[in-house]
Design a protein around this motif. Sequence first.
Motif, short mmCIF file in Angstrom:
data_model
loop_
_atom_site.label_atom_id
_atom_site.label_comp_id
_atom_site.label_asym_id
_atom_site.label_seq_id
_atom_site.Cartn_x
_atom_site.Cartn_y
_atom_site.Cartn_z
N ALA A 64 0.85 -1.19 0.00
CA ALA A 64 0.00 0.00 0.00
C ALA A 64 0.89 1.24 0.00
N GLN A 65 0.30 2.36 -0.40
CA GLN A 65 1.05 3.61 -0.47
C GLN A 65 1.45 4.09 0.93
N ALA A 66 2.75 4.39 1.11
CA ALA A 66 3.24 4.87 2.40
C ALA A 66 2.96 6.36 2.55
N SER A 67 2.76 6.79 3.79
CA SER A 67 2.47 8.20 4.07
C SER A 67 3.56 8.80 4.94
N PRO A 68 4.15 9.95 4.54
CA PRO A 68 5.15 10.63 5.38
C PRO A 68 4.46 11.43 6.47
N PHE A 69 5.09 11.55 7.62
CA PHE A 69 4.54 12.38 8.69
C PHE A 69 5.64 12.67 9.69
N THR A 70 5.38 13.54 10.63
CA THR A 70 6.31 13.83 11.72
C THR A 70 5.61 13.57 13.05
N PHE A 71 6.39 13.28 14.07
CA PHE A 71 5.83 13.15 15.41
C PHE A 71 6.80 13.76 16.41
N PRO A 103 16.12 11.05 16.25
CA PRO A 103 16.38 12.48 16.43
C PRO A 103 17.81 12.84 16.02
N ALA A 104 17.95 13.95 15.32
CA ALA A 104 19.25 14.47 14.86
C ALA A 104 19.88 13.59 13.79
N THR A 105 19.09 12.73 13.15
CA THR A 105 19.60 11.94 12.02
C THR A 105 18.62 12.06 10.86
N GLY A 106 19.09 11.76 9.66
CA GLY A 106 18.21 11.79 8.49
C GLY A 106 17.46 13.09 8.35
N ASP A 107 16.15 12.99 8.23
CA ASP A 107 15.30 14.17 8.06
C ASP A 107 14.65 14.64 9.35
N GLU A 159 26.26 3.69 8.47
CA GLU A 159 25.51 2.45 8.32
C GLU A 159 24.03 2.71 8.01
N ALA A 160 23.50 3.81 8.53
CA ALA A 160 22.11 4.18 8.24
C ALA A 160 21.97 4.57 6.77
N ILE A 161 22.96 5.30 6.26
CA ILE A 161 22.92 5.71 4.85
C ILE A 161 22.98 4.49 3.94
N CYS A 162 23.90 3.57 4.26
CA CYS A 162 24.06 2.37 3.42
C CYS A 162 22.85 1.47 3.44
N ASP A 186 13.12 16.80 22.17
CA ASP A 186 13.92 17.93 21.69
C ASP A 186 13.62 18.28 20.23
N GLY A 187 12.39 18.03 19.79
CA GLY A 187 12.03 18.41 18.42
C GLY A 187 11.01 17.45 17.85
N TRP A 188 11.32 16.91 16.67
CA TRP A 188 10.40 16.00 16.02
C TRP A 188 11.18 14.99 15.19
N CYS A 189 10.53 13.86 14.95
CA CYS A 189 11.10 12.82 14.10
C CYS A 189 10.29 12.74 12.81
N PHE A 190 10.99 12.49 11.73
CA PHE A 190 10.34 12.29 10.45
C PHE A 190 10.19 10.80 10.21
N GLY A 191 9.00 10.39 9.76
CA GLY A 191 8.79 8.97 9.53
C GLY A 191 7.86 8.70 8.36
N TRP A 192 7.74 7.43 8.05
CA TRP A 192 6.82 6.95 7.02
C TRP A 192 5.99 5.83 7.62
#
Length: 198
Positions: free
Chosen positions: A4-11, A71-75, A43-46, A15-21
């Motif tokens: 099924a189609q994935a949906s992006p969102f933040t939570f 937090p503080a990684t990726g997006d 390792e996360a990039i790979c 200390d801020g928010w995380c980006f997820g799918w």
Amino acid sequence: MNPAQASPFTFDVADGWCFGWFHPPAQPGRDLAIVMCPPIGYEAICSHPTYVQLARHFSAAGFPVLRSDHPATGDSSANDSRPARVEAWLAGIEAAVAQARECSGATHVALFGLRLGATLAVEAAARLGGVDSLLLWAPCAGGKAFAREMRASGTELEDGTLLAFGQPFTAETLRGLQALAATRPARRAAGRPAAIVR
């Protein structure tokens, strides 16, 4: 495979928010949400393309899946110089579990983690009082072992920061890693024995 189609969102996290799918199940019916815990740094990039494909496969098999950046990684927000990075990563996983339940309506949760992500998954599960299942892929025995590997390949700066494969680990973060021990969680981490892939 027909995910099924994935949906992006933040939570929100402390200390801020995380980006997820969120990947909804292709066919509803499984009362088990899978939360994917990525590794840290290079390792996360790979592993990112593999994580996306795994999430799609789990979704196609009927599991709701949440994958997010620590937090503080990726997006996600924040940065590596903030204090208490290890605690923030753990809090991010705990928040992701709550989000997975909210998005899916599932009452049962499994954590999937790779390398340090697997180590963090064990600790987060223990702090949550246990999850239903753990799937650990090439887990680090503990944060101390991970830091030792990074030191062997990285450069230590004058302020104690370790730069490994482009990822900075402050002296405070390195101290925080010392407390992680996937082989000796303070509480039972899962309702069934962990599945470990080496």
